[in-house]
Every structure is written in structure tokens, then in C-alpha cells.
Design a protein around this motif. Structure first.
Motif, PDB file in Angstrom:
ATOM      1  N   SER A  68       0.939  -1.298   0.077  1.00  0.00           N
ATOM      2  CA  SER A  68       0.132   0.135  -0.080  1.00  0.00           C
ATOM      3  C   SER A  68       0.673   1.378  -0.037  1.00  0.00           C
ATOM      4  O   SER A  68       0.418   2.143  -0.468  1.00  0.00           O
ATOM      5  N   ALA A  69       1.858   1.123   0.659  1.00  0.00           N
ATOM      6  CA  ALA A  69       2.952   2.253   0.587  1.00  0.00           C
ATOM      7  C   ALA A  69       3.385   2.842  -0.792  1.00  0.00           C
ATOM      8  O   ALA A  69       4.142   3.993  -0.849  1.00  0.00           O
ATOM      9  N   TYR A  70       3.451   1.804  -1.799  1.00  0.00           N
ATOM     10  CA  TYR A  70       3.952   2.106  -2.833  1.00  0.00           C
ATOM     11  C   TYR A  70       3.169   2.479  -4.188  1.00  0.00           C
ATOM     12  O   TYR A  70       3.416   2.292  -5.173  1.00  0.00           O
ATOM     13  N   VAL A  71       1.751   2.785  -3.819  1.00  0.00           N
ATOM     14  CA  VAL A  71       1.020   3.029  -4.832  1.00  0.00           C
ATOM     15  C   VAL A  71       1.439   4.440  -5.665  1.00  0.00           C
ATOM     16  O   VAL A  71       1.744   5.227  -5.015  1.00  0.00           O
ATOM     17  N   ASN A  72       1.398   4.008  -7.031  1.00  0.00           N
ATOM     18  CA  ASN A  72       1.659   4.963  -8.065  1.00  0.00           C
ATOM     19  C   ASN A  72       0.606   6.107  -7.851  1.00  0.00           C
ATOM     20  O   ASN A  72      -0.682   6.177  -7.847  1.00  0.00           O
ATOM     21  N   THR A  73       0.989   7.607  -7.769  1.00  0.00           N
ATOM     22  CA  THR A  73       0.075   8.671  -7.468  1.00  0.00           C
ATOM     23  C   THR A  73       0.797   9.700  -8.234  1.00  0.00           C
ATOM     24  O   THR A  73       2.036   9.719  -8.734  1.00  0.00           O
ATOM     25  N   GLU A 116       1.293  12.586  -7.139  1.00  0.00           N
ATOM     26  CA  GLU A 116       2.290  13.227  -6.116  1.00  0.00           C
ATOM     27  C   GLU A 116       3.725  12.363  -6.496  1.00  0.00           C
ATOM     28  O   GLU A 116       4.605  13.426  -6.374  1.00  0.00           O
ATOM     29  N   ASN A 117       3.754  11.348  -6.459  1.00  0.00           N
ATOM     30  CA  ASN A 117       4.958  10.699  -6.705  1.00  0.00           C
ATOM     31  C   ASN A 117       5.507  10.478  -8.255  1.00  0.00           C
ATOM     32  O   ASN A 117       6.567   9.665  -8.085  1.00  0.00           O
ATOM     33  N   GLN A 118       4.858  11.221  -9.098  1.00  0.00           N
ATOM     34  CA  GLN A 118       5.139  10.998 -10.464  1.00  0.00           C
ATOM     35  C   GLN A 118       4.935   9.588 -11.081  1.00  0.00           C
ATOM     36  O   GLN A 118       5.823   9.121 -11.915  1.00  0.00           O
ATOM     37  N   TRP A 119       4.216   8.850 -10.225  1.00  0.00           N
ATOM     38  CA  TRP A 119       3.779   7.544 -10.983  1.00  0.00           C
ATOM     39  C   TRP A 119       5.024   6.960 -10.861  1.00  0.00           C
ATOM     40  O   TRP A 119       5.336   5.851 -11.590  1.00  0.00           O
ATOM     41  N   SER A 120       5.900   6.586  -9.763  1.00  0.00           N
ATOM     42  CA  SER A 120       7.308   6.121 -10.058  1.00  0.00           C
ATOM     43  C   SER A 120       7.381   5.035  -8.744  1.00  0.00           C
ATOM     44  O   SER A 120       8.486   4.398  -8.860  1.00  0.00           O
ATOM     45  N   ARG A 121       6.332   4.765  -7.921  1.00  0.00           N
ATOM     46  CA  ARG A 121       6.618   3.913  -6.699  1.00  0.00           C
ATOM     47  C   ARG A 121       6.413   2.393  -7.178  1.00  0.00           C
ATOM     48  O   ARG A 121       7.031   1.467  -6.408  1.00  0.00           O
ATOM     49  N   GLY A 122       5.849   2.177  -8.266  1.00  0.00           N
ATOM     50  CA  GLY A 122       5.783   0.624  -8.499  1.00  0.00           C
ATOM     51  C   GLY A 122       4.416  -0.182  -8.284  1.00  0.00           C
ATOM     52  O   GLY A 122       4.153  -1.136  -9.069  1.00  0.00           O
ATOM     53  N   ASN A 123       3.520   0.173  -7.520  1.00  0.00           N
ATOM     54  CA  ASN A 123       2.437  -0.311  -7.370  1.00  0.00           C
ATOM     55  C   ASN A 123       1.318   0.171  -8.283  1.00  0.00           C
ATOM     56  O   ASN A 123       0.588   1.082  -8.098  1.00  0.00           O
ATOM     57  N   ASN A 124       1.398  -0.365  -9.514  1.00  0.00           N
ATOM     58  CA  ASN A 124       0.480   0.017 -10.816  1.00  0.00           C
ATOM     59  C   ASN A 124      -1.064  -0.230 -10.546  1.00  0.00           C
ATOM     60  O   ASN A 124      -1.744   0.468 -11.025  1.00  0.00           O
ATOM     61  N   ASN A 125      -0.896  -1.276  -9.787  1.00  0.00           N
ATOM     62  CA  ASN A 125      -2.322  -1.928  -9.731  1.00  0.00           C
ATOM     63  C   ASN A 125      -3.262  -0.928  -8.766  1.00  0.00           C
ATOM     64  O   ASN A 125      -4.410  -0.916  -8.716  1.00  0.00           O
ATOM     65  N   ARG A 126      -2.644  -0.120  -8.006  1.00  0.00           N
ATOM     66  CA  ARG A 126      -3.332   0.378  -6.770  1.00  0.00           C
ATOM     67  C   ARG A 126      -3.969  -0.240  -5.778  1.00  0.00           C
ATOM     68  O   ARG A 126      -4.747  -0.250  -5.298  1.00  0.00           O
ATOM     69  N   TYR A 127      -3.126  -1.625  -5.587  1.00  0.00           N
ATOM     70  CA  TYR A 127      -3.614  -2.704  -4.709  1.00  0.00           C
ATOM     71  C   TYR A 127      -3.361  -2.376  -3.488  1.00  0.00           C
ATOM     72  O   TYR A 127      -2.336  -2.067  -3.060  1.00  0.00           O
ATOM     73  N   GLN A 128      -4.249  -2.499  -2.375  1.00  0.00           N
ATOM     74  CA  GLN A 128      -4.114  -2.571  -0.829  1.00  0.00           C
ATOM     75  C   GLN A 128      -4.732  -3.461  -0.010  1.00  0.00           C
ATOM     76  O   GLN A 128      -5.678  -3.769  -0.359  1.00  0.00           O
ATOM     77  N   ASN A 129      -3.747  -3.981   0.586  1.00  0.00           N
ATOM     78  CA  ASN A 129      -4.261  -5.093   1.454  1.00  0.00           C
ATOM     79  C   ASN A 129      -3.440  -5.324   2.690  1.00  0.00           C
ATOM     80  O   ASN A 129      -2.049  -5.443   2.738  1.00  0.00           O
ATOM     81  N   PRO A 130      -3.847  -4.933   3.900  1.00  0.00           N
ATOM     82  CA  PRO A 130      -3.021  -4.880   5.257  1.00  0.00           C
ATOM     83  C   PRO A 130      -2.497  -6.219   5.514  1.00  0.00           C
ATOM     84  O   PRO A 130      -1.257  -6.001   6.151  1.00  0.00           O
ATOM     85  N   ALA A 131      -3.119  -7.147   5.034  1.00  0.00           N
ATOM     86  CA  ALA A 131      -2.375  -8.745   5.366  1.00  0.00           C
ATOM     87  C   ALA A 131      -1.028  -8.714   4.689  1.00  0.00           C
ATOM     88  O   ALA A 131      -0.143  -9.310   5.016  1.00  0.00           O
TER      89      ALA A 131
END
Length: 544
Positions: free
Chosen positions: A451-456, A458-473
Motif C-alpha cells: 500500500s505504501a508504494y501506490v503510484n500517484t 504526487e510521486n510522479q507515478w514512480s513507486r511501482g504499485n501500478n495496480n493501486r492494490y491495498q491489503n493490510p495482510a
């Protein structure tokens, strides 16, 4: 460390080495690279401290030795590693390469304003500190089993990039003509076309490299690249031959070159978008504030996955170049899960959608609550990928899902241009397909679902989580693996992460690709490794 291959008797004299790389490079700054196409050409110039050979052995590159408990350079508590540079290293402009450059590279890559695509390699690092001119100490905030990850990141010169760290990074002219320690230096670069190199006279090995000049020609397609080596002999090496195996067999009859099939080509997969690419929120599409209208429904993702005929894709297209896989994490083998299987069932997919209330309307496509199951499915321009898309589309149409296919020039799709709407990082479609592959340690590779690496925006789409998937587990498992020093326990954490991604239908791994390339019959000493890019050992390449 393993022994280096036999080197040429003297530096130069080998003429021109001609490489054809159909996905053309768009930057020569490894830290701003959007993918392998850029990493390849940059790695010829800029080198890391260490790398790995094909058997997983450490290989010191700029480092004089590999840190270990025995030599006192690796802390028993996993909180620090000390690396000493080889003495006498020079940049291609004649300036000394020192610990200052190593520390600066860390500062450059971790500056948020730089938006470096290599930032994940430094994720565990608390700080790089200079011990003396040739020695750096890497300090970690917590026990870190993958102490070597950041040491695999190419070093750049402080005296060249000091003014370009942060917001100025993307527009630096130095991204187009880098200064490095590698065997070659850049003479000319035409983005999207051609990179020309000459011998780096400052290179540390006096009898290497063998070739006087290297040309890496970009553009075209994989089939024409294969033909240029195997049939016409116009080029010496062709990278990433993602073409039908039958075509490769026909071209091999030309007699000019040899096709090679090596492990480690990566996982060709479909990515599902968990956000709405058609809705704009606060000036941003595919925003976390706009969940996808139907791909957030696990049943829909499961049905789409069941309709993907992986066996047909491998049988008809990849042949020797790939095999069906059910995992995104296959290598090293200790991280490979045995808990998943590939299933193709149109009948079951239809039953799942029926049960979930997605009914076929007058158009023949399924809908519920006014929402029609209609997807835009994108990938890069490539014959195998377009044919894969068609096989997948045929399955989706059979379960009542409308699919529109889109293909994007690879120079655009795999770029890190924040102003371009068609990059895979922006993911302005419902589903997209491409290949990813991991390093020897999977921590950085597996961050792309955290979740911390979702592309946005704000981060110029560079973080790597292109799916925008979020799962605490998933996040908890990944966080735990960062500090787990017991290798068996850590392997189990990664297997659980893999299983979450597969069983939650975040991705569909379609093919475990081989690394397929073509070389001229006379080209020798390529020393392939699946843990680094193809040109990593180009200093040892010879002809004879």
C-alpha cells in the motif's frame, strides 16, 4: 566470487560491436529508468558495487571484496555492512571515484523530489556514511537480511550530478551523456534511436574491453531484431526476442547466428486496475479516491482469470521461450509456492458471474446496476503480445465481457515520462500486460503490491504499485520480511505474499518467459546471469 571468464589479450582491436535492442532507450540515467530497456544501455557505463552470477554467487564489481562476518564487514545483528572500493577507480572523465560518490548516489536516489525508480533498493537503509575515501558503511534502522540490495544500484558521480539532485533530476542534460566507471563511455545518444559508445580509457582492467566501439540500435520490433542477427548477420546481438518460437526456428536456418534460451526472462502477466481510469479526481485519473466500478469485485477478477487460456498462449506463441506459471515469484526456487494451479474454465467463469448477479444484457455483455463489464486492455506493441491479447480477449468475450485492445509503442509505454498518459505507471486502462522480473532478493520486487508504494500524481507515478492494490495482510508480511534474518522463515513470508496476490486475483501470471536472445556465432564470453541485465559483463565479450 566466481572466476572471471578469459579476457582478451589486449584492450581494443575488436572493431565495432553492433547490438539491436528493439525497445529503444529513452534515458541513460539508471535511477530514472522505467525498465530494462534503459537499464541495459546505462549499465554499460555506470556500475554497482556488487552483483550476482547465474548461480547466485556474489561478484564484486566496484567493491574490493564482499562483506561477510568472516572479514568483519557484515554485522552479526544485520544492522550494518561496510564496503571498501577497489583502489584507483576513475570516472571516464579522469576524476577519482570515491566513497563520496557512493554516499551521494544514496542521497540522490532517496531524495523524494528526484522520484528515482531505484528508491526501493535503498528502502531499508538508514544512512550511507563515509569511513574514508575508499570505504563506506551502510547503516540499517533494523536487522536487514538483504543488506546487498542497495549495493546493486549503479553509482553515479557526485561532481556531475550534484546540481541535479531533487526536482532538477528529470531535466538534467547529464541523463543523456553519463560519466561512469564502466568499460565504455557514451559518444552520442539519440533517445529512442541509437546509443554509440567508445572505450573508456580510464577503465580499471588494462586488457579490456575487446571491442573498440559499441552501437546499440533501438526501434523496430523483436522479429526484425532476430532477423538482423540470425538471418542477415547485420548485427551481433539481439535482446529480448519475444516472438513466436516458430519464427525463431525459421530464422535460425539463416546460419548467421544462434538463438539462446536462458532462465530468468520474467513473468508475463495481466495486471488488474483497482482504481477507475475513466474518472478524474483532483486532477488525477486512476486515483485511490475512485475505486474501479467492477474490478474491485473479486468474483469478476476470478472469472476474468479463469477465462485466460495460458496453455494455448504457450503452445501457440512461446514454445521453447516460455512455460505456464501460476506464480509471480519463481526464482530463486526457495521462494516458489506449490499452492497454486492454472485453471482455464469458461463454464466455471460463467457460473461465477451468474451467481454474483452479472447478467447478460441485450448487447450480450454482462451488466449489473447499470455497469457493463467492458474493459480496455493495453500492452506494448509486439506481435506476441498482440496475439496474446487476442487469445485472452476471445476467452473474455465467451463469458460476456467486452474487451477493447490497445497497443502502445514500447518507447512510450515503458518510459518514466510523467507528462505522458500512456505509460504503464499511470495505468489509464482497466487491464494491462507486461513482464516483470525480480532480483536475487525479492524484497524490492514484491513491494509493488504494498500500500505504501501506490503510484500517484504526487510521486510522479514512480513507486511501482501500478495496480493501486491495498491489503493490510499483505503489507504486514512484506514488512516482516524486511527484518527476518532466518532464511527459512523469510522464504515462507514471500510464499505467503505470492499466494495472496494470486488467490486474490491481483495479477494473472500467464507465462514464465525464458530470456531469449540471439548472438552472432563468433560472439563469445557473454557470461549470462538472470540476476543482472544482459550487458552487465560486456567488458569480457569477444569475437573469435
Amino acid at each position: 566470487p566466481t572466476a572471471a571468464p578469459a579476457a582478451a589479450a589486449r584492450r581494443g582491436g575488436g572493431g565495432t560491436l553492433k547490438i539491436i535492442q528493439w525497445q529503444a532507450a529513452t534515458t541513460l540515467n539508471y535511477h530514472l529508468s522505467s525498465g530494462t530497456k534503459d537499464n541495459l544501455v546505462t549499465r554499460i557505463v555506470n556500475e554497482p558495487l556488487i552483483t550476482f552470477d547465474n548461480e547466485g554467487n556474489y561478484v564484486p564489481v566496484l567493491a574490493a571484496a564482499i562483506p561477510s562476518a568472516a572479514n568483519g564487514q557484515l554485522a552479526a545483528d544485520g544492522r550494518s555492512a561496510t564496503i571498501r572500493l577497489k583502489p584507483g577507480l576513475l570516472w571516464s572523465d579522469g576524476r577519482p571515484c570515491t566513497a563520496d560518490d557512493v554516499v551521494f548516489t544514496w542521497e540522490y536516489a532517496t531524495d523524494k523530489a528526484t522520484a528515482a525508480t531505484t528508491f526501493g533498493l535503498y528502502e531499508d537503509v538508514e544512512r550511507y556514511e563515509k569511513v574514508d575515501d575508499l570505504t563506506v558503511r551502510i547503516a540499517f534502522a533494523a536487522p536487514t537480511p538483504g543488506w546487498f540490495r542497495s549495493a546493486q544500484s549503479p553509482i553515479i558521480p557526485r561532481h556531475v550530478f550534484a546540481a541535479d539532485k531533487g526536482a532538477a533530476a528529470r531535466n538534467s542534460p547529464n541523463n543523456l551523456k553519463p560519466v561512469g566507471t564502466g568499460p565504455y563511455k557514451v559518444v552520442d545518444f539519440k533517445p529512442g534511436d541509437l546509443v554509440t559508445y567508445a572505450i573508456n580509457e580510464q577503465y580499471r582492467e588494462p586488457n579490456r574491453p575487446f571491442f573498440d566501439r559499441v552501437e546499440v540500435k533501438g526501434g523496430g520490433d523483436a522479429a526484425s531484431a532476430a532477423r538482423a542477427v540470425l538471418q542477415t548477420g547485420d548485427y551481433d546481438y539481439a535482446w529480448n526476442l519475444q516472438i513466436e518460437d516458430q519464427t525463431i526456428k525459421q530464422l535460425e536456418t539463416g546460419g548467421k547466428g544462434v538463438a539462446e534460451f536462458q532462465a530468468g526472462g520474467g513473468i508475463e502477466r495481466n495486471f488488474y486496475n483497482f482504481t477507475d481510469p475513466n474518472k478524474e479526481v483532483d486532477g488525477e485519473r486512476s486515483s485511490l479516491k475512485a475505486p474501479h466500478p467492477f474490478l474491485t469485485d473479486k468474483t469478476v477478477r476470478q472469472a476474468l482469470t479463469l477465462a485466460c487460456d495460458r496453455e494455448a498462449i504457450v503452445r501457440a506463441l512461446y514454445g521453447r521461450g516460455g512455460e505456464v506459471t501460476t506464480n509471480i515469484l519463481n526464482d530463486p526456487p526457495q521462494y516458489r509456492s506449490a499452492n497454486n494451479k492454472a485453471e482455464f474454465s469458461i463454464e466455471r467463469a460463467n457460473a461465477l458471474l451468474d451467481e454474483a448477479g452479472w447478467k447478460k444484457g441485450a448487447s450480450g455483455y454482462r451488466e449489473k446496476g447499470g455497469i457493463v463489464l467492458s474493459v480496455l486492455y493495453q500492452t506494448s506493441v509486439n506481435s506476441v503480445r498482440q496475439k496474446t491479447q487476442q487469445i485472452v480477449k476471445d476467452g473474455w468475450e465467451r463469458i460476456g465481457v467486452k474487451a477493447e485492445l490497445k497497443s502502445i509503442d514500447s518507447g512510450v509505454y515503458f518510459s518514466s515520462d510523467a507528462g505522458n498518459p500512456d505509460t504503464l505507471g499511470k495505468f489509464y486502462s482497466d487491464v494491462q500486460m507486461y513482464t516483470t522480473s525480480g532480483g536475487f532478493d525479492p524484497q524490492n520486487y514484491m513491494r509493488i503490491y504494498h500500500s505504501a508504494y501506490v503510484n500517484t500524481k504526487e510521486n510522479q507515478w514512480s513507486r511501482g504499485n501500478n495496480n493501486r492494490y491495498q491489503n493490510p495482510a499483505y503489507d504486514r508480511l512484506w514488512d516482516a520480511a524486511k527484518t527476518e534474518l532466518d532464511p527459512e522463515k523469510r522464504a515462507q513470508l514471500f510464499i505467503q505474499m505470492n499466494d495472496i496476490v494470486i488467490q486474490d486475483y491481483v495479477n494473472v501470471p500467464l507465462v514464465q518467459r525464458k530470456s531469449v536472445f540471439a548472438r552472432a556465432k563468433a560472439l563469445k564470453n557473454l557470461n549470462y546471469t538472470l540476476w543482472d541485465v544482459d550487458y552487465w559483463d560486456i567488458a569480457n565479450w569477444t569475437r573469435g
